[in-house]
Design a protein around this motif. Structure first.
Motif, PDB file in Angstrom:
ATOM      1  N   LEU A  97      -0.560 -17.319  -3.067  1.00 35.24           N
ATOM      2  CA  LEU A  97      -1.937 -17.224  -2.580  1.00 35.24           C
ATOM      3  C   LEU A  97      -1.989 -17.144  -1.058  1.00 35.24           C
ATOM      4  O   LEU A  97      -2.794 -16.415  -0.492  1.00 35.24           O
ATOM      5  CB  LEU A  97      -2.757 -18.429  -3.055  1.00 35.24           C
ATOM      6  N   ILE A  98      -1.121 -17.896  -0.401  1.00 37.19           N
ATOM      7  CA  ILE A  98      -1.121 -17.931   1.054  1.00 37.19           C
ATOM      8  C   ILE A  98      -0.484 -16.667   1.645  1.00 37.19           C
ATOM      9  O   ILE A  98      -1.042 -16.027   2.516  1.00 37.19           O
ATOM     10  CB  ILE A  98      -0.374 -19.188   1.571  1.00 37.19           C
ATOM     11  N   VAL A  99       0.676 -16.312   1.153  1.00 42.80           N
ATOM     12  CA  VAL A  99       1.435 -15.194   1.702  1.00 42.80           C
ATOM     13  C   VAL A  99       0.929 -13.867   1.153  1.00 42.80           C
ATOM     14  O   VAL A  99       1.050 -12.840   1.788  1.00 42.80           O
ATOM     15  CB  VAL A  99       2.944 -15.370   1.376  1.00 42.80           C
ATOM     16  N   GLY A 100       0.331 -13.869  -0.004  1.00 46.15           N
ATOM     17  CA  GLY A 100       0.003 -12.631  -0.684  1.00 46.15           C
ATOM     18  C   GLY A 100       1.169 -12.312  -1.581  1.00 46.15           C
ATOM     19  O   GLY A 100       1.970 -13.156  -1.893  1.00 46.15           O
ATOM     20  N   GLY A 101       1.307 -11.115  -1.970  1.00 45.64           N
ATOM     21  CA  GLY A 101       2.450 -10.763  -2.796  1.00 45.64           C
ATOM     22  C   GLY A 101       2.503  -9.273  -2.972  1.00 45.64           C
ATOM     23  O   GLY A 101       1.571  -8.676  -3.516  1.00 45.64           O
ATOM     24  N   VAL A 102       3.590  -8.687  -2.494  1.00 46.71           N
ATOM     25  CA  VAL A 102       3.756  -7.242  -2.624  1.00 46.71           C
ATOM     26  C   VAL A 102       3.747  -6.867  -4.096  1.00 46.71           C
ATOM     27  O   VAL A 102       3.025  -5.962  -4.518  1.00 46.71           O
ATOM     28  CB  VAL A 102       5.055  -6.769  -1.929  1.00 46.71           C
ATOM     29  N   SER A 103       4.535  -7.582  -4.896  1.00 46.25           N
ATOM     30  CA  SER A 103       4.609  -7.232  -6.311  1.00 46.25           C
ATOM     31  C   SER A 103       3.254  -7.414  -7.002  1.00 46.25           C
ATOM     32  O   SER A 103       2.878  -6.607  -7.857  1.00 46.25           O
ATOM     33  CB  SER A 103       5.693  -8.038  -7.023  1.00 46.25           C
ATOM     34  N   GLN A 104       2.502  -8.441  -6.637  1.00 46.55           N
ATOM     35  CA  GLN A 104       1.182  -8.656  -7.240  1.00 46.55           C
ATOM     36  C   GLN A 104       0.221  -7.523  -6.885  1.00 46.55           C
ATOM     37  O   GLN A 104      -0.522  -7.041  -7.734  1.00 46.55           O
ATOM     38  CB  GLN A 104       0.598  -9.997  -6.783  1.00 46.55           C
ATOM     39  N   TYR A 105       0.242  -7.096  -5.627  1.00 48.57           N
ATOM     40  CA  TYR A 105      -0.630  -6.000  -5.202  1.00 48.57           C
ATOM     41  C   TYR A 105      -0.289  -4.733  -5.973  1.00 48.57           C
ATOM     42  O   TYR A 105      -1.168  -4.061  -6.512  1.00 48.57           O
ATOM     43  CB  TYR A 105      -0.494  -5.758  -3.696  1.00 48.57           C
ATOM     44  N   VAL A 106       1.006  -4.412  -6.014  1.00 52.93           N
ATOM     45  CA  VAL A 106       1.445  -3.190  -6.695  1.00 52.93           C
ATOM     46  C   VAL A 106       1.086  -3.270  -8.173  1.00 52.93           C
ATOM     47  O   VAL A 106       0.584  -2.297  -8.750  1.00 52.93           O
ATOM     48  CB  VAL A 106       2.960  -2.957  -6.491  1.00 52.93           C
ATOM     49  N   LEU A 107       1.310  -4.405  -8.788  1.00 49.71           N
ATOM     50  CA  LEU A 107       1.005  -4.598 -10.202  1.00 49.71           C
ATOM     51  C   LEU A 107      -0.457  -4.289 -10.503  1.00 49.71           C
ATOM     52  O   LEU A 107      -0.780  -3.659 -11.511  1.00 49.71           O
ATOM     53  CB  LEU A 107       1.340  -6.029 -10.610  1.00 49.71           C
ATOM     54  N   HIS A 108      -1.345  -4.688  -9.618  1.00 48.76           N
ATOM     55  CA  HIS A 108      -2.781  -4.522  -9.866  1.00 48.76           C
ATOM     56  C   HIS A 108      -3.362  -3.207  -9.360  1.00 48.76           C
ATOM     57  O   HIS A 108      -4.470  -2.847  -9.751  1.00 48.76           O
ATOM     58  CB  HIS A 108      -3.552  -5.700  -9.265  1.00 48.76           C
TER      59      HIS A 108
ATOM     60  N   ASP B  56       6.542   7.695 -13.043  1.00 49.89           N
ATOM     61  CA  ASP B  56       6.261   7.125 -14.363  1.00 49.89           C
ATOM     62  C   ASP B  56       6.346   5.610 -14.380  1.00 49.89           C
ATOM     63  O   ASP B  56       5.767   4.961 -15.244  1.00 49.89           O
ATOM     64  CB  ASP B  56       7.271   7.652 -15.390  1.00 49.89           C
ATOM     65  N   LEU B  57       7.119   5.043 -13.450  1.00 51.94           N
ATOM     66  CA  LEU B  57       7.371   3.610 -13.478  1.00 51.94           C
ATOM     67  C   LEU B  57       7.784   3.142 -12.085  1.00 51.94           C
ATOM     68  O   LEU B  57       8.521   3.839 -11.386  1.00 51.94           O
ATOM     69  CB  LEU B  57       8.511   3.303 -14.468  1.00 51.94           C
ATOM     70  N   ILE B  58       7.304   1.972 -11.702  1.00 54.49           N
ATOM     71  CA  ILE B  58       7.741   1.314 -10.473  1.00 54.49           C
ATOM     72  C   ILE B  58       8.516   0.074 -10.899  1.00 54.49           C
ATOM     73  O   ILE B  58       8.015  -0.739 -11.673  1.00 54.49           O
ATOM     74  CB  ILE B  58       6.547   0.896  -9.587  1.00 54.49           C
ATOM     75  N   ILE B  59       9.749  -0.045 -10.404  1.00 57.58           N
ATOM     76  CA  ILE B  59      10.561  -1.233 -10.675  1.00 57.58           C
ATOM     77  C   ILE B  59      10.764  -1.947  -9.359  1.00 57.58           C
ATOM     78  O   ILE B  59      11.194  -1.338  -8.380  1.00 57.58           O
ATOM     79  CB  ILE B  59      11.923  -0.859 -11.288  1.00 57.58           C
TER      80      ILE B  59
ATOM     81  N   LYS C 132       0.824  -1.212   0.000  1.00 59.73           N
ATOM     82  CA  LYS C 132       0.000   0.000   0.000  1.00 59.73           C
ATOM     83  C   LYS C 132       0.855   1.256   0.000  1.00 59.73           C
ATOM     84  O   LYS C 132       0.514   2.255  -0.644  1.00 59.73           O
ATOM     85  CB  LYS C 132      -0.958  -0.012   1.189  1.00 59.73           C
ATOM     86  N   MET C 133       1.973   1.243   0.716  1.00 59.67           N
ATOM     87  CA  MET C 133       2.854   2.410   0.765  1.00 59.67           C
ATOM     88  C   MET C 133       3.509   2.649  -0.597  1.00 59.67           C
ATOM     89  O   MET C 133       3.641   3.799  -1.026  1.00 59.67           O
ATOM     90  CB  MET C 133       3.923   2.241   1.845  1.00 59.67           C
ATOM     91  N   ILE C 134       3.905   1.591  -1.295  1.00 59.80           N
ATOM     92  CA  ILE C 134       4.521   1.739  -2.611  1.00 59.80           C
ATOM     93  C   ILE C 134       3.534   2.395  -3.579  1.00 59.80           C
ATOM     94  O   ILE C 134       3.872   3.353  -4.279  1.00 59.80           O
ATOM     95  CB  ILE C 134       5.004   0.375  -3.149  1.00 59.80           C
ATOM     96  N   VAL C 135       2.304   1.905  -3.601  1.00 58.10           N
ATOM     97  CA  VAL C 135       1.283   2.456  -4.490  1.00 58.10           C
ATOM     98  C   VAL C 135       0.978   3.906  -4.116  1.00 58.10           C
ATOM     99  O   VAL C 135       0.882   4.782  -4.988  1.00 58.10           O
ATOM    100  CB  VAL C 135       0.001   1.584  -4.454  1.00 58.10           C
ATOM    101  N   LYS C 136       0.852   4.186  -2.830  1.00 57.51           N
ATOM    102  CA  LYS C 136       0.536   5.540  -2.351  1.00 57.51           C
ATOM    103  C   LYS C 136       1.640   6.538  -2.711  1.00 57.51           C
ATOM    104  O   LYS C 136       1.363   7.609  -3.249  1.00 57.51           O
ATOM    105  CB  LYS C 136       0.327   5.507  -0.836  1.00 57.51           C
ATOM    106  N   ILE C 137       2.881   6.185  -2.422  1.00 57.66           N
ATOM    107  CA  ILE C 137       4.009   7.083  -2.693  1.00 57.66           C
ATOM    108  C   ILE C 137       4.140   7.337  -4.192  1.00 57.66           C
ATOM    109  O   ILE C 137       4.381   8.462  -4.631  1.00 57.66           O
ATOM    110  CB  ILE C 137       5.325   6.488  -2.134  1.00 57.66           C
TER     111      ILE C 137
ATOM    112  N   ALA D 134      -1.290  -0.056  -8.865  1.00 58.74           N
ATOM    113  CA  ALA D 134      -0.533   1.143  -9.203  1.00 58.74           C
ATOM    114  C   ALA D 134      -1.147   1.824 -10.429  1.00 58.74           C
ATOM    115  O   ALA D 134      -1.638   1.165 -11.349  1.00 58.74           O
ATOM    116  CB  ALA D 134       0.917   0.796  -9.474  1.00 58.74           C
ATOM    117  N   ALA D 135      -1.084   3.152 -10.436  1.00 61.73           N
ATOM    118  CA  ALA D 135      -1.610   3.925 -11.555  1.00 61.73           C
ATOM    119  C   ALA D 135      -0.608   4.017 -12.711  1.00 61.73           C
ATOM    120  O   ALA D 135      -0.977   4.402 -13.809  1.00 61.73           O
ATOM    121  CB  ALA D 135      -1.971   5.330 -11.076  1.00 61.73           C
TER     122      ALA D 135
END
Length: 85
Positions: free
Chosen positions: A64-75, A49-52, A37-42, A77-78
């Motif tokens: 699926l069990i742990v979740g995924g920071v990269s998956q959340y950000v991927l879906h 222009d881009l998040i790497i 959430k902080m990555i997307v917010k910032i 992020a603007a």
């Protein structure tokens, strides 16, 4: 504790920021909160222009069990997201 975490984070970033080529515009930011959430917010607040980001390479079940920071950000992020392995 959050203040101590931020200070340690800035110390760690200061050690590696000099390795980024001068041609690449980079900014060291340390925030305390839920990483995805902080990555997307910032990124949204600063109009990036881009998040790497890296991928831990979890399998489908672990993701699926742990979740995924990269998956959340991927879906959420603007801007485009580049996930490197």
């Amino acid at each position: 504790i959050p203040g101590e975490l931020k200070n340690k984070g800035y110390e760690l970033l200061a050690d590696i920021m000099h390795e980024i080529p001068k041609e690449i515009k980079a900014k060291a930011i340390v925030e305390v909160g839920l990483p995805p959430k902080m990555i997307v917010k910032i990124a949204a607040e600063n109009g990036y222009d881009l998040i790497i980001m890296g991928s831990r390479g979890l399998g489908m079940l672990e993701n699926l069990i742990v979740g995924g920071v990269s998956q959340y950000v991927l879906h959420h992020a603007a801007c485009p997201v580049l996930i490197a392995r």
